[in-house]
Scaffold this motif. Structure first.
Motif, PDB file in Angstrom:
ATOM      1  N   ALA A 184       0.833  -1.205   0.000  1.00 37.34           N
ATOM      2  CA  ALA A 184       0.000   0.000   0.000  1.00 37.34           C
ATOM      3  C   ALA A 184       0.869   1.257   0.000  1.00 37.34           C
ATOM      4  CB  ALA A 184      -0.922  -0.004   1.219  1.00 37.34           C
ATOM      5  N   ALA A 185       1.957   1.239   0.754  1.00 39.95           N
ATOM      6  CA  ALA A 185       2.861   2.385   0.799  1.00 39.95           C
ATOM      7  C   ALA A 185       3.489   2.620  -0.570  1.00 39.95           C
ATOM      8  CB  ALA A 185       3.944   2.162   1.854  1.00 39.95           C
ATOM      9  N   ARG A 186       3.850   1.539  -1.272  1.00 41.18           N
ATOM     10  CA  ARG A 186       4.441   1.674  -2.603  1.00 41.18           C
ATOM     11  C   ARG A 186       3.435   2.261  -3.594  1.00 41.18           C
ATOM     12  NH1 ARG A 186       5.907  -3.205  -3.013  1.00 41.18           N
ATOM     13  NH2 ARG A 186       4.682  -4.042  -4.749  1.00 41.18           N
ATOM     14  N   VAL A 187       2.183   1.836  -3.489  1.00 42.88           N
ATOM     15  CA  VAL A 187       1.143   2.361  -4.375  1.00 42.88           C
ATOM     16  C   VAL A 187       0.892   3.842  -4.094  1.00 42.88           C
ATOM     17  CG1 VAL A 187      -1.302   2.221  -4.961  1.00 42.88           C
ATOM     18  CG2 VAL A 187       0.033   0.123  -4.724  1.00 42.88           C
ATOM     19  N   ARG A 188       0.812   4.202  -2.818  1.00 44.27           N
ATOM     20  CA  ARG A 188       0.573   5.614  -2.481  1.00 44.27           C
ATOM     21  C   ARG A 188       1.727   6.489  -2.946  1.00 44.27           C
ATOM     22  NH1 ARG A 188      -1.164   3.211   2.542  1.00 44.27           N
ATOM     23  NH2 ARG A 188      -3.445   3.164   2.651  1.00 44.27           N
ATOM     24  N   ARG A 189       2.940   5.961  -2.868  1.00 46.09           N
ATOM     25  CA  ARG A 189       4.095   6.723  -3.349  1.00 46.09           C
ATOM     26  C   ARG A 189       3.981   6.965  -4.853  1.00 46.09           C
ATOM     27  NH1 ARG A 189       7.439   4.099  -0.706  1.00 46.09           N
ATOM     28  NH2 ARG A 189       8.065   2.549  -2.253  1.00 46.09           N
ATOM     29  N   ALA A 190       3.562   5.946  -5.593  1.00 42.82           N
ATOM     30  CA  ALA A 190       3.384   6.101  -7.033  1.00 42.82           C
ATOM     31  C   ALA A 190       2.263   7.095  -7.344  1.00 42.82           C
ATOM     32  CB  ALA A 190       3.079   4.743  -7.671  1.00 42.82           C
ATOM     33  N   ILE A 191       1.187   7.052  -6.544  1.00 44.22           N
ATOM     34  CA  ILE A 191       0.072   7.986  -6.729  1.00 44.22           C
ATOM     35  C   ILE A 191       0.550   9.423  -6.548  1.00 44.22           C
ATOM     36  CG2 ILE A 191      -2.065   8.814  -5.664  1.00 44.22           C
ATOM     37  CD1 ILE A 191      -2.810   5.881  -5.171  1.00 44.22           C
ATOM     38  N   ASP A 192       1.323   9.653  -5.487  1.00 37.12           N
ATOM     39  CA  ASP A 192       1.831  10.997  -5.215  1.00 37.12           C
ATOM     40  C   ASP A 192       2.787  11.465  -6.309  1.00 37.12           C
ATOM     41  OD1 ASP A 192       0.350  11.064  -2.897  1.00 37.12           O
ATOM     42  OD2 ASP A 192       2.015  10.465  -1.596  1.00 37.12           O
ATOM     43  N   GLU A 193       3.668  10.579  -6.748  1.00 38.92           N
ATOM     44  CA  GLU A 193       4.661  10.975  -7.744  1.00 38.92           C
ATOM     45  C   GLU A 193       4.029  11.260  -9.107  1.00 38.92           C
ATOM     46  OE1 GLU A 193       7.436   7.781  -7.678  1.00 38.92           O
ATOM     47  OE2 GLU A 193       8.468   8.485  -5.858  1.00 38.92           O
ATOM     48  N   LEU A 194       2.997  10.506  -9.453  1.00 36.24           N
ATOM     49  CA  LEU A 194       2.329  10.714 -10.737  1.00 36.24           C
ATOM     50  C   LEU A 194       1.264  11.802 -10.672  1.00 36.24           C
ATOM     51  CD1 LEU A 194       1.871   7.002 -11.878  1.00 36.24           C
ATOM     52  CD2 LEU A 194       3.409   8.695 -12.883  1.00 36.24           C
ATOM     53  N   GLY A 195       0.879  12.166  -9.470  1.00 38.15           N
ATOM     54  CA  GLY A 195      -0.186  13.164  -9.335  1.00 38.15           C
ATOM     55  C   GLY A 195      -1.544  12.622  -9.703  1.00 38.15           C
ATOM     56  N   TYR A 196      -1.734  11.310  -9.519  1.00 35.12           N
ATOM     57  CA  TYR A 196      -3.000  10.678  -9.909  1.00 35.12           C
ATOM     58  C   TYR A 196      -4.126  11.079  -8.973  1.00 35.12           C
ATOM     59  CZ  TYR A 196      -6.543   7.050 -10.475  1.00 35.12           C
ATOM     60  OH  TYR A 196      -7.723   6.374 -10.657  1.00 35.12           O
ATOM     61  N   ARG A 197      -5.260  11.381  -9.559  1.00 38.28           N
ATOM     62  CA  ARG A 197      -6.472  11.622  -8.794  1.00 38.28           C
ATOM     63  C   ARG A 197      -7.604  10.837  -9.434  1.00 38.28           C
ATOM     64  NH1 ARG A 197      -3.091  13.104  -6.198  1.00 38.28           N
ATOM     65  NH2 ARG A 197      -2.797  14.987  -4.982  1.00 38.28           N
ATOM     66  N   PRO A 198      -8.367  10.078  -8.669  1.00 38.71           N
ATOM     67  CA  PRO A 198      -9.472   9.304  -9.249  1.00 38.71           C
ATOM     68  C   PRO A 198     -10.449  10.216  -9.975  1.00 38.71           C
ATOM     69  CG  PRO A 198      -9.070   8.644  -6.979  1.00 38.71           C
ATOM     70  CD  PRO A 198      -8.256   9.887  -7.213  1.00 38.71           C
ATOM     71  N   ASN A 199     -10.968   9.730 -11.082  1.00 39.63           N
ATOM     72  CA  ASN A 199     -11.976  10.468 -11.842  1.00 39.63           C
ATOM     73  C   ASN A 199     -13.307  10.333 -11.115  1.00 39.63           C
ATOM     74  OD1 ASN A 199     -14.007  11.274 -13.681  1.00 39.63           O
ATOM     75  ND2 ASN A 199     -12.614  10.927 -15.393  1.00 39.63           N
ATOM     76  N   ARG A 200     -13.655  11.348 -10.329  1.00 41.51           N
ATOM     77  CA  ARG A 200     -14.846  11.276  -9.493  1.00 41.51           C
ATOM     78  C   ARG A 200     -16.112  11.155 -10.334  1.00 41.51           C
ATOM     79  NH1 ARG A 200     -14.720  10.048  -4.440  1.00 41.51           N
ATOM     80  NH2 ARG A 200     -13.314  11.733  -3.872  1.00 41.51           N
ATOM     81  N   ALA A 201     -16.156  11.861 -11.461  1.00 41.61           N
ATOM     82  CA  ALA A 201     -17.354  11.813 -12.296  1.00 41.61           C
ATOM     83  C   ALA A 201     -17.578  10.409 -12.841  1.00 41.61           C
ATOM     84  CB  ALA A 201     -17.224  12.817 -13.441  1.00 41.61           C
ATOM     85  N   ALA A 202     -16.503   9.763 -13.283  1.00 47.58           N
ATOM     86  CA  ALA A 202     -16.633   8.401 -13.817  1.00 47.58           C
ATOM     87  C   ALA A 202     -17.043   7.431 -12.725  1.00 47.58           C
ATOM     88  CB  ALA A 202     -15.310   7.968 -14.455  1.00 47.58           C
ATOM     89  N   GLN A 203     -16.466   7.589 -11.532  1.00 53.20           N
ATOM     90  CA  GLN A 203     -16.829   6.717 -10.417  1.00 53.20           C
ATOM     91  C   GLN A 203     -18.304   6.878 -10.062  1.00 53.20           C
ATOM     92  OE1 GLN A 203     -14.177   7.680  -7.213  1.00 53.20           O
ATOM     93  NE2 GLN A 203     -12.597   6.254  -7.887  1.00 53.20           N
ATOM     94  N   ASN A 204     -18.749   8.127 -10.004  1.00 53.31           N
ATOM     95  CA  ASN A 204     -20.139   8.380  -9.665  1.00 53.31           C
ATOM     96  C   ASN A 204     -21.083   7.766 -10.688  1.00 53.31           C
ATOM     97  OD1 ASN A 204     -19.132   9.810  -7.531  1.00 53.31           O
ATOM     98  ND2 ASN A 204     -19.613  11.828  -8.357  1.00 53.31           N
ATOM     99  N   LEU A 205     -20.691   7.858 -11.967  1.00 52.92           N
ATOM    100  CA  LEU A 205     -21.519   7.308 -13.026  1.00 52.92           C
ATOM    101  C   LEU A 205     -21.619   5.791 -12.897  1.00 52.92           C
ATOM    102  CD1 LEU A 205     -23.130   7.979 -15.577  1.00 52.92           C
ATOM    103  CD2 LEU A 205     -21.027   7.663 -16.904  1.00 52.92           C
ATOM    104  N   ARG A 206     -20.501   5.133 -12.620  1.00 49.25           N
ATOM    105  CA  ARG A 206     -20.511   3.679 -12.466  1.00 49.25           C
ATOM    106  C   ARG A 206     -21.321   3.249 -11.254  1.00 49.25           C
ATOM    107  NH1 ARG A 206     -14.961   4.228 -13.732  1.00 49.25           N
ATOM    108  NH2 ARG A 206     -14.444   3.997 -11.521  1.00 49.25           N
TER     109      ARG A 206
END
Length: 209
Positions: free
Chosen positions: A41-63
């Motif tokens: 989980a720590a490795r994934v969060r580090r990758a998220i921070d480094e890439l600047g990834y943010r979940p697409n809230r609109a797509a999630q809400n639609l699904r």
């Protein structure tokens, strides 16, 4: 690896590749972190921070068929108070922490029809009812239709049903005020309030007594 803080175009697949895990593992870290080993989980969060990834809230809400919005009807100017302002700020902050927004709306005509339309069209997921009165007819009406809601004010006078609510403890507040006056040497403290039966006035009188 870095793309700055701009999340545009960064996908969950890129995060998975950068962390050396599957897409499902990244999804679990975001939605159910208890399923993932702490080191992973720590490795994934580090990758998220480094890439600047943010979940697409609109797509999630639609699904998920949710709006992540909570509806609250605007009160009339005569009913606006410092207490309600503080409540609205606290509600907005708490909703934001949970990934929700608060949608304020007006209902010049039929409030029940307006709020039902907001739910049925997916504009909001739930409602906060304000100005709740004794025996308020909105509570059983929403319950029969399966509309989720919470009350700002105690749902008094409801013969059936148990409802979620938040309110001020009027009895405690007045009791503290009377204790303060007694501690300052006052022995005769009068109570001036509402006629019996309106709920919040009864609470305050109970605190005085």
């Amino acid at each position: 690896m870095g793309r700055g803080g701009d999340a545009t175009g960064v996908t969950i697949s890129e995060v998975a590749a950068a962390a050396g895990v599957s897409r499902q593992t990244v999804s679990n870290v975001l939605k159910a972190p208890e399923r993932v080993a702490p080191e992973t989980a720590a490795r994934v969060r580090r990758a998220i921070d480094e890439l600047g990834y943010r979940p697409n809230r609109a797509a999630q809400n639609l699904r998920q068929r949710v709006s992540r919005c909570i509806g609250l009807k605007m009160v009339s100017p005569a009913g606006v108070s410092d207490l309600f302002d503080r409540f609205l700020h606290a509600l907005t902050e708490a909703a934001g922490d949970a990934g929700y927004h608060v949608l304020l709306f007006s209902a010049a005509g039929d409030e029940l029809t307006t709020t039902e339309d907001l739910i049925r069209t997916g504009t909001v997921d739930a409602l906060v009812l304000v100005d709740v009165e004794v025996g308020d007819p909105r509570l059983p009406w929403f319950t029969r239709r399966g509309i989720p809601f919470v009350c700002f004010g105690r749902p008094r006078g409801q013969a059936r049903g148990r409802f979620w609510w938040a309110d001020v403890d009027g009895a405690y507040g007045v009791a503290r005020a009377v204790d303060h006056l007694v501690a300052r040497g006052h022995s005769r403290v009068a109570y001036l309030g509402w006629p019996p039966g309106n709920g919040f006035g009864d609470d305050r009188r109970a605190g005085w007594e």
